[in-house]
Design a protein around this motif. Structure first.
Motif, PDB file in Angstrom:
ATOM      1  N   GLU A   1     -11.889  -4.461   4.601  1.00  0.00           N
ATOM      2  CA  GLU A   1     -10.904  -3.336   4.386  1.00  0.00           C
ATOM      3  C   GLU A   1      -9.843  -3.509   5.418  1.00  0.00           C
ATOM      4  N   GLU A   2      -8.665  -2.864   4.803  1.00  0.00           N
ATOM      5  CA  GLU A   2      -7.386  -2.999   5.756  1.00  0.00           C
ATOM      6  C   GLU A   2      -6.836  -1.735   5.905  1.00  0.00           C
ATOM      7  N   LEU A   3      -6.728  -0.961   6.890  1.00  0.00           N
ATOM      8  CA  LEU A   3      -6.051   0.539   7.051  1.00  0.00           C
ATOM      9  C   LEU A   3      -4.500   0.111   7.302  1.00  0.00           C
ATOM     10  N   VAL A   4      -3.977   0.649   6.413  1.00  0.00           N
ATOM     11  CA  VAL A   4      -2.184   0.342   6.990  1.00  0.00           C
ATOM     12  C   VAL A   4      -1.474   2.084   6.782  1.00  0.00           C
ATOM     13  N   THR A   5      -0.667   2.020   7.911  1.00  0.00           N
ATOM     14  CA  THR A   5       0.084   3.321   7.772  1.00  0.00           C
ATOM     15  C   THR A   5       1.584   2.975   8.033  1.00  0.00           C
ATOM     16  N   ASP A   6       1.786   1.810   7.822  1.00  0.00           N
ATOM     17  CA  ASP A   6       3.182   1.399   7.686  1.00  0.00           C
ATOM     18  C   ASP A   6       3.976   2.226   6.602  1.00  0.00           C
ATOM     19  N   PRO A   7       4.795   3.090   6.837  1.00  0.00           N
ATOM     20  CA  PRO A   7       5.421   3.944   5.827  1.00  0.00           C
ATOM     21  C   PRO A   7       6.115   3.348   4.784  1.00  0.00           C
TER      22      PRO A   7
ATOM     23  N   GLY B   1      -1.437  -5.215  -4.687  1.00  0.00           N
ATOM     24  CA  GLY B   1      -2.094  -6.714  -5.166  1.00  0.00           C
ATOM     25  C   GLY B   1      -3.613  -6.344  -4.814  1.00  0.00           C
ATOM     26  N   ASN B   2      -4.073  -5.415  -4.306  1.00  0.00           N
ATOM     27  CA  ASN B   2      -5.452  -4.974  -4.122  1.00  0.00           C
ATOM     28  C   ASN B   2      -6.019  -3.676  -4.337  1.00  0.00           C
ATOM     29  N   ASP B   3      -7.163  -3.604  -4.491  1.00  0.00           N
ATOM     30  CA  ASP B   3      -7.585  -2.191  -4.823  1.00  0.00           C
ATOM     31  C   ASP B   3      -7.395  -1.304  -3.450  1.00  0.00           C
ATOM     32  N   CYS B   4      -6.866  -0.234  -3.760  1.00  0.00           N
ATOM     33  CA  CYS B   4      -6.904   0.592  -2.426  1.00  0.00           C
ATOM     34  C   CYS B   4      -6.911   2.112  -2.838  1.00  0.00           C
ATOM     35  N   TRP B   5      -7.031   2.887  -1.688  1.00  0.00           N
ATOM     36  CA  TRP B   5      -6.959   4.378  -1.756  1.00  0.00           C
ATOM     37  C   TRP B   5      -5.881   4.669  -0.721  1.00  0.00           C
ATOM     38  N   VAL B   6      -5.333   6.010  -1.360  1.00  0.00           N
ATOM     39  CA  VAL B   6      -4.105   6.437  -0.473  1.00  0.00           C
ATOM     40  C   VAL B   6      -4.601   7.798   0.074  1.00  0.00           C
ATOM     41  N   PHE B   7      -4.511   8.019   1.300  1.00  0.00           N
ATOM     42  CA  PHE B   7      -4.929   9.288   2.009  1.00  0.00           C
ATOM     43  C   PHE B   7      -3.728   9.882   2.482  1.00  0.00           C
TER      44      PHE B   7
ATOM     45  N   ALA C   1       5.556   2.616  -1.031  1.00  0.00           N
ATOM     46  CA  ALA C   1       5.315   1.764  -2.391  1.00  0.00           C
ATOM     47  C   ALA C   1       4.158   2.017  -2.959  1.00  0.00           C
ATOM     48  N   CYS C   2       2.928   2.201  -2.300  1.00  0.00           N
ATOM     49  CA  CYS C   2       1.675   2.444  -2.954  1.00  0.00           C
ATOM     50  C   CYS C   2       1.545   3.912  -3.732  1.00  0.00           C
ATOM     51  N   VAL C   3       2.174   5.044  -2.923  1.00  0.00           N
ATOM     52  CA  VAL C   3       2.348   6.221  -3.590  1.00  0.00           C
ATOM     53  C   VAL C   3       3.170   6.196  -4.767  1.00  0.00           C
ATOM     54  N   SER C   4       4.170   5.506  -4.729  1.00  0.00           N
ATOM     55  CA  SER C   4       5.165   5.493  -5.742  1.00  0.00           C
ATOM     56  C   SER C   4       4.383   4.628  -7.071  1.00  0.00           C
ATOM     57  N   ALA C   5       3.813   3.826  -6.788  1.00  0.00           N
ATOM     58  CA  ALA C   5       3.067   2.832  -7.756  1.00  0.00           C
ATOM     59  C   ALA C   5       2.002   3.768  -8.363  1.00  0.00           C
ATOM     60  N   PHE C   6       1.476   4.547  -7.463  1.00  0.00           N
ATOM     61  CA  PHE C   6       0.066   5.250  -8.176  1.00  0.00           C
ATOM     62  C   PHE C   6       0.560   6.600  -8.930  1.00  0.00           C
ATOM     63  N   GLU C   7       1.965   7.040  -8.807  1.00  0.00           N
ATOM     64  CA  GLU C   7       2.422   7.978  -9.410  1.00  0.00           C
ATOM     65  C   GLU C   7       2.916   7.730 -10.946  1.00  0.00           C
TER      66      GLU C   7
ATOM     67  N   SER D   1      -1.451   6.923   4.693  1.00  0.00           N
ATOM     68  CA  SER D   1      -2.023   5.737   4.971  1.00  0.00           C
ATOM     69  C   SER D   1      -2.590   5.136   3.814  1.00  0.00           C
ATOM     70  N   VAL D   2      -2.908   3.847   3.730  1.00  0.00           N
ATOM     71  CA  VAL D   2      -3.483   2.996   2.541  1.00  0.00           C
ATOM     72  C   VAL D   2      -4.705   2.388   2.932  1.00  0.00           C
ATOM     73  N   LEU D   3      -5.831   2.515   2.521  1.00  0.00           N
ATOM     74  CA  LEU D   3      -6.817   1.483   2.650  1.00  0.00           C
ATOM     75  C   LEU D   3      -7.231   0.791   1.687  1.00  0.00           C
ATOM     76  N   PHE D   4      -6.666  -0.786   1.870  1.00  0.00           N
ATOM     77  CA  PHE D   4      -6.907  -1.842   1.128  1.00  0.00           C
ATOM     78  C   PHE D   4      -8.392  -2.406   1.122  1.00  0.00           C
ATOM     79  N   ASN D   5      -8.878  -2.522  -0.266  1.00  0.00           N
ATOM     80  CA  ASN D   5     -10.256  -3.075  -0.193  1.00  0.00           C
ATOM     81  C   ASN D   5      -9.983  -4.461  -0.616  1.00  0.00           C
ATOM     82  N   HIS D   6     -10.697  -5.546  -0.020  1.00  0.00           N
ATOM     83  CA  HIS D   6     -10.371  -6.868  -0.164  1.00  0.00           C
ATOM     84  C   HIS D   6     -11.829  -7.384  -0.669  1.00  0.00           C
ATOM     85  N   PHE D   7     -11.753  -8.141  -1.934  1.00  0.00           N
ATOM     86  CA  PHE D   7     -12.741  -8.681  -2.750  1.00  0.00           C
ATOM     87  C   PHE D   7     -12.714 -10.198  -2.745  1.00  0.00           C
TER      88      PHE D   7
END
Length: 146
Positions: A114-120, A89-95, A125-131, A99-105
């Motif tokens: 920003e919100e750094l999330v490390t929940d596996p 639902g938000n712009d994000c970077w996967v590292f 989910a973000c990695v799968s969506a990106f691929e 970890s995922v860094l969500f950017n909130h606008f």
């Protein structure tokens, strides 16, 4: 209006003041170039509404001389091709797929945090969506904004 999140640069570009991104954001080019030189794969996918806004035309015009020049691989996905996808639902970077860094606008496109999330589960989910996005999206060199 989303133009505010990068200061006056988009307004200046739209008004005809075209500039060299390397002069405005040398730190980004240095960071990405050094990362790519170390073997890091830097990929960016942009989901865009068509017809594109002036802001997206600005982003597209600068991507080749800024992001791609630095070593990023960039692809564009028209939202009409994303309807069947489950997207964050938000712009994000996967590292490093850890970890995922969500950017909130806010509604005007200004960054509010920003919100750094490390929940596996969230990371997966973000990695799968990106691929899936990456596979559907058009490489920058081939995408023509409509």
């Amino acid at each position: 209006m989303a133009l505010h999140r990068l200061g006056k640069d988009p307004e200046e570009w739209i008004a005809g003041s075209h500039f060299d991104p390397a002069e405005r954001w040398p730190w980004w080019i240095d960071l990405v170039s050094a990362s790519v030189a170390r073997g890091v794969d830097v990929r960016r996918a942009r989901a865009v509404s068509e017809p594109v806004s002036a802001y997206i035309r600005y982003e597209h015009a600068l991507t080749g001389g800024h992001n791609v020049k630095a070593g990023e691989s960039v692809r564009w996905l028209p939202r009409r091709r994303a309807s069947s996808l489950l997207l964050p639902g938000n712009d994000c970077w996967v590292f490093d797929r850890s970890s995922v860094l969500f950017n909130h606008f806010n509604g005007d496109g200004e960054m509010t945090g920003e919100e750094l999330v490390t929940d596996p589960g969230v990371v997966h989910a973000c990695v799968s969506a990106f691929e899936v996005i990456w596979e559907r999206a058009t490489p920058h060199e081939e995408y023509r904004p409509v």
